[in-house]
Design a protein around this motif. Structure first.
Motif, mmCIF file in Angstrom:
data_model
loop_
_atom_site.group_PDB
_atom_site.id
_atom_site.type_symbol
_atom_site.label_atom_id
_atom_site.label_comp_id
_atom_site.label_asym_id
_atom_site.label_seq_id
_atom_site.Cartn_x
_atom_site.Cartn_y
_atom_site.Cartn_z
ATOM 1 N N GLY A 50 -15.581 -23.791 -41.741
ATOM 2 C CA GLY A 50 -14.333 -23.034 -41.781
ATOM 3 C C GLY A 50 -13.087 -23.848 -41.527
ATOM 4 O O GLY A 50 -12.003 -23.286 -41.346
ATOM 5 N N ARG A 51 -13.195 -25.175 -41.510
ATOM 6 C CA ARG A 51 -12.047 -26.020 -41.209
ATOM 7 C C ARG A 51 -11.043 -26.056 -42.358
ATOM 8 O O ARG A 51 -11.398 -25.872 -43.520
ATOM 9 N N ASP A 52 -9.787 -26.311 -42.001
ATOM 10 C CA ASP A 52 -8.732 -26.464 -43.003
ATOM 11 C C ASP A 52 -8.653 -27.922 -43.438
ATOM 12 O O ASP A 52 -8.843 -28.838 -42.632
ATOM 13 N N TYR A 53 -8.380 -28.132 -44.711
ATOM 14 C CA TYR A 53 -8.229 -29.473 -45.241
ATOM 15 C C TYR A 53 -6.896 -29.578 -45.956
ATOM 16 O O TYR A 53 -6.513 -28.677 -46.714
ATOM 17 N N VAL A 54 -6.178 -30.674 -45.701
ATOM 18 C CA VAL A 54 -4.881 -30.874 -46.338
ATOM 19 C C VAL A 54 -5.041 -30.865 -47.849
ATOM 20 O O VAL A 54 -4.271 -30.260 -48.580
ATOM 21 N N ALA A 55 -6.081 -31.549 -48.324
ATOM 22 C CA ALA A 55 -6.407 -31.511 -49.755
ATOM 23 C C ALA A 55 -7.651 -30.656 -49.919
ATOM 24 O O ALA A 55 -8.749 -31.094 -49.569
ATOM 25 N N PRO A 56 -7.525 -29.424 -50.394
ATOM 26 C CA PRO A 56 -8.687 -28.525 -50.482
ATOM 27 C C PRO A 56 -9.852 -29.124 -51.241
ATOM 28 O O PRO A 56 -11.012 -28.858 -50.934
ATOM 29 N N ALA A 57 -9.560 -29.977 -52.223
ATOM 30 C CA ALA A 57 -10.649 -30.557 -53.011
ATOM 31 C C ALA A 57 -11.497 -31.526 -52.198
ATOM 32 O O ALA A 57 -12.600 -31.882 -52.603
ATOM 33 N N SER A 58 -10.967 -31.961 -51.032
ATOM 34 C CA SER A 58 -11.712 -32.916 -50.216
ATOM 35 C C SER A 58 -12.691 -32.222 -49.273
ATOM 36 O O SER A 58 -13.425 -32.895 -48.560
ATOM 37 N N LYS A 59 -12.715 -30.906 -49.264
ATOM 38 C CA LYS A 59 -13.639 -30.202 -48.388
ATOM 39 C C LYS A 59 -15.081 -30.465 -48.821
ATOM 40 O O LYS A 59 -15.431 -30.281 -49.990
ATOM 41 N N PRO A 60 -15.936 -30.909 -47.887
ATOM 42 C CA PRO A 60 -17.323 -31.222 -48.259
ATOM 43 C C PRO A 60 -18.063 -29.990 -48.760
ATOM 44 O O PRO A 60 -17.843 -28.869 -48.295
ATOM 45 N N GLU A 61 -18.948 -30.209 -49.717
ATOM 46 C CA GLU A 61 -19.768 -29.130 -50.241
ATOM 47 C C GLU A 61 -20.987 -28.912 -49.340
ATOM 48 O O GLU A 61 -21.451 -29.824 -48.671
ATOM 49 N N THR A 62 -21.486 -27.694 -49.346
ATOM 50 C CA THR A 62 -22.786 -27.451 -48.722
ATOM 51 C C THR A 62 -23.848 -28.142 -49.574
ATOM 52 O O THR A 62 -23.898 -27.947 -50.787
ATOM 53 N N THR A 63 -24.678 -28.984 -48.955
ATOM 54 C CA THR A 63 -25.657 -29.759 -49.711
ATOM 55 C C THR A 63 -27.075 -29.440 -49.243
ATOM 56 O O THR A 63 -27.305 -29.094 -48.090
ATOM 57 N N THR A 64 -28.017 -29.582 -50.165
ATOM 58 C CA THR A 64 -29.420 -29.281 -49.895
ATOM 59 C C THR A 64 -30.281 -30.485 -50.257
ATOM 60 O O THR A 64 -30.052 -31.121 -51.292
ATOM 61 N N SER A 65 -31.252 -30.784 -49.409
ATOM 62 C CA SER A 65 -32.206 -31.862 -49.644
ATOM 63 C C SER A 65 -33.615 -31.281 -49.596
ATOM 64 O O SER A 65 -33.893 -30.335 -48.853
ATOM 65 N N PHE A 66 -34.510 -31.897 -50.368
ATOM 66 C CA PHE A 66 -35.909 -31.479 -50.352
ATOM 67 C C PHE A 66 -36.797 -32.715 -50.345
ATOM 68 O O PHE A 66 -36.508 -33.713 -51.023
ATOM 69 N N GLY A 67 -37.880 -32.646 -49.565
ATOM 70 C CA GLY A 67 -38.826 -33.752 -49.533
ATOM 71 C C GLY A 67 -40.243 -33.244 -49.365
ATOM 72 O O GLY A 67 -40.477 -32.211 -48.734
ATOM 73 N N ALA A 68 -41.192 -33.961 -49.958
ATOM 74 C CA ALA A 68 -42.608 -33.606 -49.836
ATOM 75 C C ALA A 68 -43.433 -34.882 -49.775
ATOM 76 O O ALA A 68 -43.161 -35.841 -50.506
ATOM 77 N N ARG A 69 -44.423 -34.899 -48.895
ATOM 78 C CA ARG A 69 -45.320 -36.044 -48.760
ATOM 79 C C ARG A 69 -46.766 -35.563 -48.825
ATOM 80 O O ARG A 69 -47.128 -34.579 -48.161
ATOM 81 N N VAL A 70 -47.582 -36.253 -49.618
ATOM 82 C CA VAL A 70 -49.008 -35.953 -49.726
ATOM 83 C C VAL A 70 -49.771 -37.147 -49.154
ATOM 84 O O VAL A 70 -49.588 -38.287 -49.601
ATOM 85 N N ILE A 71 -50.619 -36.879 -48.158
ATOM 86 C CA ILE A 71 -51.362 -37.924 -47.452
ATOM 87 C C ILE A 71 -52.849 -37.759 -47.744
ATOM 88 O O ILE A 71 -53.386 -36.643 -47.659
ATOM 89 N N PHE A 72 -53.506 -38.859 -48.069
ATOM 90 C CA PHE A 72 -54.937 -38.853 -48.371
ATOM 91 C C PHE A 72 -55.688 -39.578 -47.250
ATOM 92 O O PHE A 72 -55.427 -40.749 -46.986
#
Length: 460
Positions: free
Chosen positions: A307-329
């Motif tokens: 909810g923070r204000d940014y002087v340059a609105p375009a510089s506001k960070p996007e919500t980002t998503t990461s995904f990872g999967a590991r298969v162990i034998f």
């Protein structure tokens, strides 16, 4: 020379004190038992880089930050019928020759004492309250995203409920409370009402889209600020762990609130320093085992509801998503054999784009833009049972950057091997010599990289 003296001095101290291993220290994890844990670790590499694109000298020595920069650590705890308590401490040092500057930059060398903690059990240990340092009860350590997620480990208050009617369930909340003087706000620019803010990600000042303090008022450092009763609530972490309730499945999830801005722009040190909400992160990890295969998966969503204000609105960070999967034998070994085939694994990750430019053109950070595929395998052979072991590690990494440089586009692969010999010269103490050779390297035209390494570890 200083590095070699540090290494030889530490090794001499360890060998001279190896008689400590013979002490019969009563430990345990049942009611009424004291538990004492100690570990000392040190690691460095002699590195030779023959690549054309290397910016370093062709040969140099590099100390490695083993196990979260912990060099020596000691912890003691007591677990009784209705209560428990504990404390930890030690010595940590980021680099042997670093000196700590006044602002904490350029080095990390200190003796430290962790926040003590106490726990009180209720309802036949179905409910407990913990004060002081907080633990990561709801987290699964083996995270395929390799993220050190979660809120501050302390100090604070932690509440957990584990109903006996549902085995394996833990659900609770952690409420961090900052130590006196650790919150920093700005006194403001002299003679002006200029709003000057910055955020701290734990590694230094980071421009959050407004003016940075360093650029705006370089002569006035941040000062200690007060914190109000809302602080524990807006920095809370809510967690849930479900381990074994569903056969072979372990689930851990945590929602971490990131708190408010360090300052709302007011001048003076009496300000609570609580501006607009900085958002929250959500993390989910699951581990499912069906022998001989184990699958681990993780999802991380960062920057929710900023909810923070940014002087340059375009510089506001996007919500980002990461995904990872590991298969162990888990490869079964022949009974009585000295050969251990190890547990090879393959890992897949989809991350937000790490590059900020696409061949010189600025781009926004987006979810799932960078892709990584890793494969690792380390079989071993016991040369002398319980004393000397030979190991051979193989690693292959492929990366597809969302926004590539020319070298990244041409060379996306890394291939390396690492033969090693490990000596166990006392109970729970090992000395390891290894040589990692990288034949093919990402974003590097050609040239080998050789890392001749030494690692010492002592735990009991």
């Amino acid at each position: 020379m200083k590095k070699l003296i540090a290494v030889s001095s530490l090794l001499a101290l360890v060998l001279a004190g190896s008689g400590l291993f013979a002490l019969d220290i009563p430990v345990g994890d049942g009611p009424g038992k004291f538990v004492l844990d100690m570990q000392a670790e040190y690691e460095f590499d002699f590195i030779t880089d023959t690549s054309k694109s290397s910016d370093n000298d062709k040969n140099w020595i590099e100390e490695l930050d083993a196990d979260k920069q912990g060099k020596i650590s000691v912890a003691a705890s007591y677990d009784g019928d209705n209560y428990a308590f504990g404390v930890g401490g030690g010595f940590r040092q980021k680099r042997a020759t670093d000196e700590v500057s006044n602002d904490g930059a350029g080095g990390d060398k200190e003796w430290y004492l962790d926040d003590a903690w106490g726990k009180y059990y209720l309802l036949d240990k179905q409910l407990w309250l913990r004060g002081g340092s907080m633990d990561g009860l709801w987290r699964i350590d083996t995270d395929p995203l390799n993220k050190n997620y979660g809120g501050d480990n302390g100090p604070g208050l932690q509440i957990n409920f584990a109903p006996s009617a549902l085995k394996g369930l833990n659900v609770g909340v952690a409420l961090p409370v900052p130590k006196a003087g650790t919150r920093k706000v700005h006194a403001g620019s002299p003679g002006t009402d200029e709003k000057v803010t910055w955020t701290d990600d734990g590694n230094g000042r980071v421009d959050n889209g407004e003016l940075t303090f360093v650029d705006a008022v370089p002569s006035i450092p941040p000062v200690p600020g007060n914190w109000g009763p809302t602080y524990p609530l807006v920095n809370a972490a809510f967690g849930l762990r479900l381990n074994g309730t569903i056969p072979n499945l372990d689930i851990g999830t945590e929602l971490d609130l990131l708190g408010n801005e360090d300052t709302n722009g007011k001048v003076g040190t009496s300000d609570e320093g609580e501006g607009k909400f900085k958002g929250m992160n959500f993390h989910f990890t699951a581990v499912y085992t069906f022998a001989p295969v184990t699958v681990k998966a993780a999802l991380l969503v960062e920057g929710i509801a900023d909810g923070r204000d940014y002087v340059a609105p375009a510089s506001k960070p996007e919500t980002t998503t990461s995904f990872g999967a590991r298969v162990i034998f888990d490869i079964p070994n022949a009974e009585g054999s000295s050969l251990d085939l190890g547990d090879p694994w393959v890992q897949f990750q989809m991350l937000p784009n790490a590059n900020t430019t696409d061949k010189g053109t600025a781009v926004k950070t987006e979810s799932f833009k960078d892709m990584l595929i890793d494969f690792e395998w380390e079989p071993s052979y016991s040369l002398v049972p319980d004393q000397i072991k030979a190991l051979l590690w193989l690693g292959v990494n492929y990366r597809s950057w969302a926004y590539k440089t020319d070298d990244q586009e041409k060379y996306p692969l890394t291939v390396a091997v690492r033969p090693a010999v490990e000596f166990k010269f006392a109970p729970n103490a090992t000395l390891k010599f290894q040589d990692k050779i990288s034949f093919v390297r990402q974003a590097t035209e050609k040239g080998l990289k050789n890392e001749l390494g030494f690692r010492f570890a002592w735990k009991f």
